[in-house]
Scaffold this active site. Structure first.
Site, PDB file in Angstrom:
ATOM      1  N   PRO A 478     -65.997 -42.378 119.242  1.00  0.00           N
ATOM      2  CA  PRO A 478     -64.943 -41.693 119.988  1.00  0.00           C
ATOM      3  C   PRO A 478     -65.466 -40.464 120.728  1.00  0.00           C
ATOM      4  CG  PRO A 478     -64.649 -41.381 117.618  1.00  0.00           C
ATOM      5  CD  PRO A 478     -65.749 -42.372 117.788  1.00  0.00           C
ATOM      6  N   GLY A 480     -65.482 -36.738 122.455  1.00  0.00           N
ATOM      7  CA  GLY A 480     -64.955 -35.412 122.172  1.00  0.00           C
ATOM      8  C   GLY A 480     -64.779 -35.079 120.712  1.00  0.00           C
ATOM      9  N   LYS A 481     -65.408 -35.854 119.815  1.00  0.00           N
ATOM     10  CA  LYS A 481     -65.261 -35.616 118.379  1.00  0.00           C
ATOM     11  C   LYS A 481     -66.496 -34.955 117.770  1.00  0.00           C
ATOM     12  CE  LYS A 481     -61.363 -37.805 118.696  1.00  0.00           C
ATOM     13  NZ  LYS A 481     -60.116 -37.014 118.813  1.00  0.00           N
ATOM     14  N   GLY A 482     -67.489 -34.621 118.595  1.00  0.00           N
ATOM     15  CA  GLY A 482     -68.698 -33.971 118.080  1.00  0.00           C
ATOM     16  C   GLY A 482     -69.616 -34.898 117.334  1.00  0.00           C
ATOM     17  N   VAL A 483     -69.559 -36.216 117.644  1.00  0.00           N
ATOM     18  CA  VAL A 483     -70.413 -37.183 116.947  1.00  0.00           C
ATOM     19  C   VAL A 483     -71.322 -37.925 117.931  1.00  0.00           C
ATOM     20  CG1 VAL A 483     -68.950 -37.482 114.916  1.00  0.00           C
ATOM     21  CG2 VAL A 483     -68.497 -38.840 116.968  1.00  0.00           C
ATOM     22  N   SER A 484     -71.626 -37.273 119.049  1.00  0.00           N
ATOM     23  CA  SER A 484     -72.633 -37.750 120.006  1.00  0.00           C
ATOM     24  C   SER A 484     -72.259 -39.057 120.686  1.00  0.00           C
ATOM     25  CB  SER A 484     -74.004 -37.889 119.329  1.00  0.00           C
ATOM     26  OG  SER A 484     -74.434 -36.659 118.818  1.00  0.00           O
ATOM     27  N   SER A 486     -71.856 -39.333 123.858  1.00  0.00           N
ATOM     28  CA  SER A 486     -72.651 -39.407 125.089  1.00  0.00           C
ATOM     29  C   SER A 486     -74.076 -39.868 124.801  1.00  0.00           C
ATOM     30  CB  SER A 486     -72.672 -38.050 125.797  1.00  0.00           C
ATOM     31  OG  SER A 486     -73.210 -37.044 124.965  1.00  0.00           O
ATOM     32  N   ALA A 487     -74.679 -39.374 123.728  1.00  0.00           N
ATOM     33  CA  ALA A 487     -76.056 -39.782 123.396  1.00  0.00           C
ATOM     34  C   ALA A 487     -76.115 -41.269 123.085  1.00  0.00           C
ATOM     35  CB  ALA A 487     -76.568 -38.961 122.215  1.00  0.00           C
ATOM     36  N   ASP A 530     -79.364 -35.260 119.095  1.00  0.00           N
ATOM     37  CA  ASP A 530     -78.392 -36.345 119.217  1.00  0.00           C
ATOM     38  C   ASP A 530     -79.070 -37.638 119.649  1.00  0.00           C
ATOM     39  OD1 ASP A 530     -76.720 -34.261 118.707  1.00  0.00           O
ATOM     40  OD2 ASP A 530     -75.677 -34.299 120.625  1.00  0.00           O
TER      41      ASP A 530
END
Length: 826
Positions: A478, A480-484, A486-487, A530
């Protein structure tokens, strides 16, 4: 969100006002509104015509057989510099909302401000504009083909688009093509539409009658099965807000009802239909690679199978992205599939760009990317891309991308470009030009994460892309949840492209290349942890990496007695946000100050006429001072040296111009100092120095004996990290609440409970929202407490946190799949 939280009171006031409403008069194209008990559906509200088509054209001096498009953006001043060549030959464009001073070409006509828009719409052949309730209703009523440009942050748009598409009334124009004047193929294609809405358009009269009946005391009873319909609304609304990206995002068939279908459809029939769908991933022959028992990869292949052949039987009942994906590939040719997981930041976080040791766990949630390369002459092209090539009189390599899950963030589901746009003569364009290119259209900025991998491979490895590329992105990580998220997209995309082109890139090098995508093409100043975790991680192991720049120290097996979870706060996180970037700037400012202070101490110690206090400085050791004057990574400075020598001289804050005047540059290639801005320096400088020590201690403790003392010490290190983030200005109400709930669980006094099950928590990644990482015992009690935290958070905030639980292999360990559709034996 960018405006801050002071608007919350207004939002709650609106909610309070709506809570007193007794009746909802609902128009076609509505979005879910489950709060309302009494619902009355009314037809389209459409303004009547005052003049005929012939009268309008005569008044405007337009011939009856001329092709006319009306440019209508809801009364907003056009403001664009319009050009004659944007229209097909012989066409005329009627411009709504143009200012008195705006000049237009001879084939454009400015409409007077008091022009009655419905008459002009009915006299036109098509309309170009943005979707709104009024324009959509009148376009349907007058059977006017509607070429629309997507709007940002307009959550009702997917439902209005669905209404328009159901009656073959609309075409989407990519914003990039709109701004660059590439209108012709869209306008010509609009004339081929056959709008088919024949429903009632007397919604105004119906609504007026309902209001009159209410006013005189008549009881208006809705013809809806309110309980069933409200349940359906609640399901669809929750589905829209909470489901994981990468899954089908079309509005369910049983919800997309035409205006004639006013009764509630039974949901069970649709569910039964879906349950009978056959398992289809066996449709593909796996020529290379292994599924490794990963159920999400099997599901992705099943989703691909659903796009092939005659599986998409009814286009109008499919989402736009699935329709686009169904014609993306040549199903008789080889397709390359890569997989890259998100990551849970256990320890290290923002200290990565300061050279810290970090500990990262690859998540179970992952991104899948399918890539196919074709000769440009054999590439399947979408209609507007085909028209663009015909206009340019040549066949050139293109990249066409479909991204599943687009409706979740209201971004465009497709992107395409000529690969020649990445070239400046015989060399690739600069990263800066690419960043400007992708920033033109906010709804398509996401494509920088995918297409940017192509430019980086061109620039860094001199890869020649002479073939066209088709790329399908499906991510369950997901955003915007801070779990990368985008990476995982970058790593999966580059891995799939590398496989398709036979490039032998090590996982470490691939991660560094993907970091360049994010830093230079996207413009987000992230570190490398990330991408390294997504590329080099292994299931159920913590990747221990020293970010100098990216050296994997070891893979630490997570002991069986402990467990890590991620809990999402529901507060959007972005490494491209202002807080993350300003904290990074402050960190590098502090590093420059320390290096300058060390250089000054060296100079004082070697000067013959040094003041008396220079003897104190000499005690620090000349060699040590010289090494600190040349320090490359701030994390190489031990905490005791920072406190003994430098801490007292680091200011709490400093303005950008004051720093630039005294120190020149801050030695960071991916951030820029704003002279007019004030930056926090002390907390961002202190954080990575102490965080590196905390992470090293954490790594040493994780393999210690299995005791509550071990888990308590690990949890304490996580708490310290969390509050250090807050000191830097990277905390949030939501993440603080989750950490506090973990502390309450840990310290609650219950004799029958025995020792705690949860021991610590911290904010993750770039901070300012996102998720928290929790450590606890691997036992049933801890699982129950995590579930209780979710429920208590929901009770306090209204948001049920997403739970990240489980691990999976990184892209390097997964490798790639080469698949081809199985030939049917007749």
């Amino acid at each position: 969100m960018a405006a801050g939280y002071h608007h919350r009171s207004i939002v709650w006031q609106i909610a309070e006002d709506y809570s007193h409403c007794e009746t909802l008069l609902r128009l076609p194209g509505y979005c879910p509104m489950p709060a309302f008990r009494d619902v009355t559906d009314v037809p389209l509200v459409v303004r009547g015509l005052r003049k005929s088509r012939s009268e309008v054209r005569k008044d405007l001096g337009i011939a009856e057989n001329a092709k006319v498009v009306i440019l209508n953006f809801g009364g907003q001043a056009a403001g664009w510099k319009l050009k004659q060549e944007w229209l097909p030959d012989g066409w005329i464009c009627l411009v709504c909302g143009a200012s008195d001073s705006q000049e237009v070409p001879p084939n454009f006509i400015k409409l007077a401000k008091d022009t009655y828009t419905p008459d002009v719409m009915a006299a036109s052949d098509c309309m170009l504009g943005k979707i709104g309730y009024g324009t959509a209703s009148e376009a349907l009523a007058y059977k006017l083909p509607f070429v629309f440009v997507r709007r940002d942050y307009f959550n009702e748009e997917p439902f209005l688009r669905d209404l328009l598409e159901r009656y073959q009334n609309s075409i989407e124009m990519i914003r990039r093509d709109f701004l660059s004047g590439h209108w012709k193929p869209y306008l010509l294609r609009a004339l081929t539409l056959q709008p088919s809405y024949n429903g009632p358009i007397n919604g105004g009269q119906v609504a007026a009658q309902v209001l009159q009946d209410i006013a005189i005391g008549k009881k208006c009873v809705s013809d809806k099965f309110n309980g069933a319909r409200r349940l359906q609304d609640a399901i669809v609304l929750g589905y829209q807000l909470q489901r994981a990206p990468g899954r089908d995002v079309e509005i369910p068939d049983w919800y997309s009802l035409s205006s004639a279908e006013t009764g509630a459809h039974p949901i069970s029939a649709n569910i039964e239909k879906k349950e009978k769908a056959p398992s289809c991933y066996e449709d593909f022959e796996i020529l290379h690679g292994d599924l490794q028992g990963l159920t999400d990869t099997m599901a992705f292949l099943k989703s691909l199978s659903g796009l092939t052949g005659n599986e998409l039987k009814s286009f109008e009942m499919q989402s736009r992205e699935r329709i686009a994906a169904s014609v993306l590939f040549d199903w008789e040719r080889e397709i390359y599939v890569a997989r890259a997981p998100g990551r849970l930041d256990v320890m290290g976080g923002i200290a990565d760009y300061s050279g810290s040791l970090v500990l990262q766990m690859p998540l179970r949630e992952a991104c899948h990317v399918a890539v196919q390369r074709n000769h440009p002459s054999k590439q399947k092209l979408w209609k507007h891309a085909q028209a663009r090539q015909l206009e340019n009189a040549g066949v050139v390599p293109v990249v066409q991308i479909v991204s599943f899950g687009s409706e979740l963030s209201n971004r465009a589901p497709t992107f395409d470009m000529d690969l020649s746009d990445f070239m400046d003569g015989d060399k690739p364009i600069s990263y800066e030009k690419a960043r400007e290119f992708f920033s033109q259209d906010p709804s398509q900025k996401w494509a920088a994460y995918v297409s940017g991998t192509i430019l980086v491979l061109m620039t860094e490895l001199d890869v020649q892309f002479t073939d066209s590329l088709s790329i399908l992105v499906s991510s369950a990580v997901p955003e915007g949840k801070g779990v990368s998220s985008s990476a995982s997209v970058e790593v999966a995309t580059m891995s799939a492209i590398a496989a398709a082109y036979g490039l032998n890139i090590t996982p470490r090098d691939l991660a560094l290349l993907c970091q360049k995508v994010e830093n230079h093409v996207v413009g987000a100043p992230c570190g490398v942890m990330d991408q390294m975790t997504s590329a080099c991680g292994e299931a159920n192991k913590l990747l221990a990496m020293v970010c100098q720049p990216a050296e994997v120290k070891e893979l630490v097996t997570i002991p069986t007695h402990m467990r890590f979870w991620g809990l999402d706060s529901g507060i959007q996180h972005s490494v491209g946000g202002g807080d993350y970037g300003s904290v990074r700037v402050g960190t590098f400012m502090g590093g420059k100050m320390i290096k300058c202070a060390a250089s000054n101490l060296v100079l004082i110690s070697t000067t013959s006429n040094a003041p008396a206090q220079s003897d104190d400085y000499k005690e620090n050791g000349m060699d040590l001072l010289k090494s600190e004057a040349a320090i490359e990574y701030l994390c190489n400075l031990p905490p005791h040296r920072y406190e003994a020598v430098y801490s007292k001289d680091i200011p709490e804050i400093i303005t950008g111009d004051a720093f630039l005047e005294k120190y020149g540059d801050h030695n960071d290639m991916v951030t820029v100092i704003d002279p007019k801005r004030s930056y926090s320096v002390k907390a961002p400088t202190r954080h990575p120095i102490y965080e590196n020590f905390r992470v090293e201690t954490f790594k040493a403790l994780i393999t210690a004996a299995n005791t509550d003392e071990q888990l308590s010490a690990l949890g304490e290190l996580m708490y310290q990290c969390h509050y250090s983030y807050n000191a830097c200005g990277l905390g949030s109400d939501g993440t603080d609440r989750l950490v506090n709930l973990v502390q309450e669980m840990q310290h609650q006094k219950m004799p029958e409970k025995g020792s705690p099950s949860l021991f610590g928590a911290k904010i993750t990644g770039g901070g300012s929202g996102g998720s928290v990482c929790v450590i606890g015992k691997n036992c049933l009690e801890s699982t129950k407490e995590i579930a209780e935290i979710q429920q208590r958070y929901k009770a306090a905030t209204g948001y049920l946190p997403i739970l990240f639980d489980g691990s999976s292999p990184g892209a390097g360990k997964f490798g790639y799949l080469k698949i081809q559709r199985r030939r049917q034996i007749k």
